[in-house]
Scaffold this active site. Sequence first.
Site, PDB file in Angstrom:
ATOM      1  CG  HIS A   1      -1.968   1.005   1.230  1.00  0.00           C
ATOM      2  ND1 HIS A   1      -3.139   0.852   0.527  1.00  0.00           N
ATOM      3  CD2 HIS A   1      -2.041   2.211   1.828  1.00  0.00           C
ATOM      4  CE1 HIS A   1      -3.892   1.926   0.702  1.00  0.00           C
ATOM      5  NE2 HIS A   1      -3.251   2.752   1.484  1.00  0.00           N
TER       6      HIS A   1
ATOM      7  CG  HIS B   1     -10.317   3.832   2.661  1.00  0.00           C
ATOM      8  ND1 HIS B   1     -10.910   4.126   3.851  1.00  0.00           N
ATOM      9  CD2 HIS B   1      -8.987   3.844   2.905  1.00  0.00           C
ATOM     10  CE1 HIS B   1      -9.980   4.329   4.763  1.00  0.00           C
ATOM     11  NE2 HIS B   1      -8.812   4.162   4.222  1.00  0.00           N
TER      12      HIS B   1
END
Lengths: 229, 734
Positions: B45, B91
């Site tokens: 990430h 998200h």
Amino acid sequence: MKAAVIVFPGSNCDRDVAVALEASLGTKPLMVWHRDTQLPDLDLIVVPGGFSYGDYLRCGAMAAHSPIMREVKAKADAGTRVLGICNGFQILTESGLLPGVLMRNRNLKFICKDVFLRVENDRTDFCRYYRSGDVVRFPIAHAEGNYFVEPHAFREMEDNGQIAFRYCDRNGRVSDASNPNGSLSGVAGVYNAKKTVLGLMPHPERLAEDLLGGSDGKLMFDSLVEALS
Amino acid sequence: MSQITPEVIASHGIKPDEYTKILEILGRAPNLTELGIFSVMWSEHCSYKSSKKWLKTLPTKAPWVICGPGENAGVIDIGDGQAIIFKMESHNHPSFIEPYQGAATGVGGILRDVFTMGARPIANMNALRFGDPSHPKTRHLVAGVIAGIGGYGNCVGVPTVGGETNFHASYNGNILVNAMTVGLADKDKIFYSAAAGIGNPVVYVGSKTGRDGIHGATMASAEFSEDSEEKRPTVQVGDPFTEKLLIEACLELMNTDAIVAIQDMGAAGLTSSSFEMASKGGLGIEMDLDAVPMREEGMSAYEIMLSESQERMLMVIKPGREDLARSVFEKWELDFAIVGTLTDSGRMVLKRHGEVVADLPIDPLALASPEYDRPWVAPAKQPVIEAKDVPAHCPADALKQLLACPDLASRRWIWQQYDHMVMGDTVQRPGGDAAVVRIHGTEKAVAITTDVTPRYVLADPYEGGRQAVAEAYRNLSAVGALPLAVTDNLNFGNPEKPEIMGQIVESIRGMGQACRELDFPVVSGNVSLYNETQGNAILPTPAIGGVGLMDDVSKSATVAFKQAGSAIVLIGETKGWLGSSLYLRELCGREEGAPPPVALHRERRAGELVRQLIGDGQILACHDVSDGGLLVAVAEMAMASDARIGAQLDAPSTLPLHAWCFGEDQGRYVLEVFEDDLVSVLEEAQNHDTTARVIGKTGGHVISVGGRAVPIDELVDANEGWMPAFMGSEMAQH
């Protein structure tokens, strides 16, 4: 006309209503911070939309006890015109400046869309450019706009011309189908007994310019300027 | 201090070879705090370790690009001393576990990326993917995500002006929530994250730090398994009111000269923000964690550094400006704490209760994160499907069925829950080709769109990547805006599988080519990998967020038919391409075939033509042709008109009717043209070397084609009815 817009930390329609006021008035309104305790001589106070203090519990409940609202109440009692839009309407009911309460929408969701409103009383400083029975289009954007007041109080308000607007269809018919949030009798906005304070859930400032899709809301600001200048 | 065992290392998502590298860098074993910091900094990430090699191939420059990828968001010049700052970010994992908070904090995070750079956010968008509507979790996830996006954006007071939503069984276990924010700044007041000035104070502002979201970045870098529910505590909780205060406070302080550098605390919180600022400035930081405002007692250094509590920022302040900065944050009733000092050591030294709890070299962590060249295979090409091999259904019935299918049904139920008008500049609301938002106080506007067609990308990642960019270009052109730049949000499965890596590589290659040929550079983006559950990957979904500019907002074109008796003109070439089309999927139950190819030079010419016609005021309405093909586009124009103005279409005899109606050939627009302007419009098309054909006339209250007609009222009911019925509420009113 001297106008002021109250700014709470979570207000978010303060600029929008200032823009609409300036377009009708020619000068910028005074922007007043929530912690101020004094207001100058004014003809109009606007309590704008938004989420005054986050409003996680009951919309407007905290704002009703803010320093500036004491002063707004004093001015209102002295006859200064007060306009509460959306969260501003919630704050005015919580402050006791207007009767009734605003509960969660009956579908329990935030609703943002244009609605039609029927003008119920044009003999006020807010609505002199409308005619009773006119159908106007304003947007709503709220999750707690379901108006309620005790039946006997409601009857008195009706008799006294305190119902300002009702949700309706494009032909002016008021029905359950045209009621977006479950408000009692389709009420979208109400006056105080003297018709010097108006609170409404729909946003006149959002359709006050043709480029944004319509200008029905502009007439409310024009009315105020005409009445109070 | 806990023992660093192979289990502890593995539970931090660190591979054995990565741990060896850690030992090399430190010359010793890390303690637990340090290991935690490595694990988040080197997570997929935060480090882009699988995609970096390929992201570098994307075009990122143009004369109007002020800042490309690498900062919090991309920055483009829109003239008059103003800049647009924007980015899209995923998200996905948190939203699946806790849809309301996951989606809400997704919006909060992307807003911070934009106002960190000095911009006032003026619009939010999103790109959402959910599982099969019949999957038992889908309804719950849709309800939570939409309420979360609305709950956050509505409170903050930034309009959510549009987006896209798809449903497909491949997202059953991994929904996608991609949020985009567009902000406006003065060109000479853009803020960056590089720390500068040895001895300058490092300041923490915003919310207090709690134990929420610890290891969110690590979670977002792994596949889901059956125990994902247990990861709920890794999801953060949003507080949009505090975000609103933070926006106002930051923008107010940015109006002074107090800030040297600023960075929001997003994924990996205080760790990534402090390392990034120090690394970009080539400096070190000494931080006293005791000074960090904390929500709970007894938090360890590990927890403080890895917390992903929301609504926090880290700043470097000019010496002597501390009191000024403090007064601004006190006015907005936010925490303000001097937590550290910049040093020349190039090291991050963290203290807790007077003791050094971590001492790490910054650059080896921030810059020397692993970069993988993972093996990949390009997927096999799918055969081209001929129209004659696809059953022909009655066009009227097929149209009605398509308009009511989950991927084409009206999204009114969704965007009515978003405040899309606050700030008073939304000129084109959701439901059109692109949202149009006026630049406050001017006659200019930005147009914004999010696009990708995942089924095309699955069938052919290269063509699908090109198509996503081309469709964004087309949607912006269709409202009359000049496409300027894009942000991308690349959502894929597990990159350790060569076929998934092949999707990534090929779609980036396609996107890059389209961006180059359309002068539409990538200025920011985000990668979300490991979107798999129990080995099942999502459809490859490289979402594109496109931004364009209009000089005169009053000229923007809309989708709705304006009057009866106008000519309907089709721009672009129609071959009747049915491979990977919605028609093939919804009416024939087949998800296959090569997707429609994009001819970029024709795409560009058609876009230029349409923008010129709109700018000259020569057309009454404009709509791009995409999912569902020509007949769907025409029906959408009819349904959007208040008067329900219909259309009589003359299909050519050279193509099978169903292919003409529902083929998804690219590079096309439908225009409504006033009869008197028709000759000049067709001439202009010829000048642009672009095919333009009159295909019918507006009028009546039906869509008629090939001897069949369907009333627009019926189409509206079908189109508006699906989503409210699916979500179990009254029909959305309009």
